[in-house]
Design a protein around this motif. Structure first.
Motif, short mmCIF file in Angstrom:
data_model
loop_
_atom_site.label_atom_id
_atom_site.label_comp_id
_atom_site.label_asym_id
_atom_site.label_seq_id
_atom_site.Cartn_x
_atom_site.Cartn_y
_atom_site.Cartn_z
N LEU A 139 4.07 -0.33 -6.40
CA LEU A 139 4.67 -1.66 -6.37
C LEU A 139 5.29 -2.08 -7.71
O LEU A 139 5.66 -3.24 -7.88
CB LEU A 139 3.62 -2.70 -5.95
CG LEU A 139 3.06 -2.53 -4.55
CD1 LEU A 139 1.89 -3.48 -4.32
CD2 LEU A 139 4.14 -2.74 -3.50
N SER B 10 8.82 -3.78 -7.50
CA SER B 10 8.74 -5.04 -6.75
C SER B 10 8.06 -6.11 -7.60
O SER B 10 8.55 -7.25 -7.68
CB SER B 10 7.96 -4.84 -5.44
OG SER B 10 8.69 -4.05 -4.54
N THR C 2 0.98 -5.98 -0.41
CA THR C 2 0.30 -4.99 0.44
C THR C 2 0.13 -5.52 1.86
O THR C 2 0.35 -4.79 2.84
CB THR C 2 -1.07 -4.61 -0.17
OG1 THR C 2 -0.84 -4.07 -1.48
CG2 THR C 2 -1.80 -3.58 0.68
N LYS D 241 3.54 -5.39 3.47
CA LYS D 241 3.93 -3.99 3.73
C LYS D 241 3.34 -3.51 5.05
O LYS D 241 4.01 -2.83 5.83
CB LYS D 241 3.44 -3.07 2.60
CG LYS D 241 4.40 -2.92 1.45
CD LYS D 241 3.86 -1.98 0.38
CE LYS D 241 3.65 -0.60 0.92
NZ LYS D 241 3.17 0.36 -0.08
N LYS D 242 2.09 -3.87 5.31
CA LYS D 242 1.45 -3.49 6.57
C LYS D 242 2.09 -4.20 7.75
O LYS D 242 2.37 -3.59 8.78
CB LYS D 242 -0.05 -3.80 6.52
CG LYS D 242 -0.83 -2.88 5.62
CD LYS D 242 -2.30 -3.28 5.57
CE LYS D 242 -3.03 -2.45 4.53
NZ LYS D 242 -4.39 -2.94 4.29
N ASN E 211 6.33 -1.13 5.99
CA ASN E 211 7.04 -0.66 4.79
C ASN E 211 8.54 -0.96 4.78
O ASN E 211 9.29 -0.32 4.04
CB ASN E 211 6.80 0.83 4.55
CG ASN E 211 5.36 1.13 4.24
OD1 ASN E 211 4.72 0.42 3.47
ND2 ASN E 211 4.84 2.18 4.85
N TRP F 40 11.02 -2.78 3.19
CA TRP F 40 11.02 -3.55 1.94
C TRP F 40 11.81 -4.84 2.02
O TRP F 40 11.41 -5.85 1.43
CB TRP F 40 11.49 -2.68 0.78
CG TRP F 40 10.42 -1.73 0.38
CD1 TRP F 40 10.35 -0.40 0.66
CD2 TRP F 40 9.21 -2.06 -0.30
NE1 TRP F 40 9.17 0.12 0.18
CE2 TRP F 40 8.46 -0.88 -0.42
CE3 TRP F 40 8.68 -3.24 -0.82
CZ2 TRP F 40 7.21 -0.83 -1.04
CZ3 TRP F 40 7.45 -3.19 -1.44
CH2 TRP F 40 6.74 -2.00 -1.54
N VAL G 90 9.49 -7.16 3.58
CA VAL G 90 8.34 -7.41 2.70
C VAL G 90 8.72 -8.47 1.67
O VAL G 90 7.99 -9.45 1.46
CB VAL G 90 7.88 -6.10 2.00
CG1 VAL G 90 6.85 -6.40 0.90
CG2 VAL G 90 7.31 -5.12 3.02
#
Length: 165
Positions: free
Chosen positions: A46, A49, A118, A121-122, A126, A128, A131
């Motif tokens: 990460l 990000s 995280t 992401k789940k 994934n 982005w 996210v």
């Protein structure tokens, strides 16, 4: 009361935008902050990000409080989310304590940002763009503001990858 006074004294400006940050003119302190963020984000993949969010949200620590949205710290974590994540009772005292911790404790603020990314992401498998949209807009990741935020993060990451950090 003492925490409230300290919190109020730390208020700088409500918001910062990516356009206010020039990646080519990093101060030594900003460069050190980016290096520290990068190191802490490596384990979870990460780094970029986190660095981009810190730039977008707080100007790498220049703007640590947004009283309008009740977001605090390097990554502008929303206090309601942090209270929930910490399993704390939503009281004025707990809000002040956790807000101060987000402002003053790099490790705590970074852990919260990692936990938030995280989670999304789940949720988004994934993806982005989604996210980053959710980091800003939560479940309203398809809103125009959240999509714009995601584009800004992607743009900042592209710029970060051009410089030695």
């Amino acid at each position: 009361m003492r925490l409230k006074i300290i919190l109020i004294s730390l208020i700088f400006i409500s918001n910062v935008f990516a356009s206010d940050f020039d990646i080519n003119n990093l101060t030594p302190q900003e460069l050190n902050t980016l290096k520290e963020i990068k190191e802490h984000g490596k384990k979870n993949g990460l780094s970029y990000s986190l660095m981009a969010i810190a730039i977008k949200e707080s100007g790498l620590g220049k703007y640590l409080v947004n009283v309008d949205t009740k977001d605090y710290g390097l990554y502008q974590a929303n206090i309601k989310t942090v209270i929930s994540r910490e399993n704390a009772k939503d009281t004025s005292m707990n809000r002040n304590i956790l807000a101060m911790k987000l402002i003053s404790d790099f490790q705590f603020a970074t852990k919260n940002a990692i936990d938030e990314l995280t989670f999304w992401k789940k949720v988004h498998n994934n993806n982005w763009a989604k996210v980053w949209s959710s980091y800003n807009g939560g479940w309203k990741y398809n809103s125009e503001a959240a999509k714009k935020y995601s584009e800004d993060i992607a743009s900042i990451i592209r710029e970060l990858k051009k410089v030695e950090v």
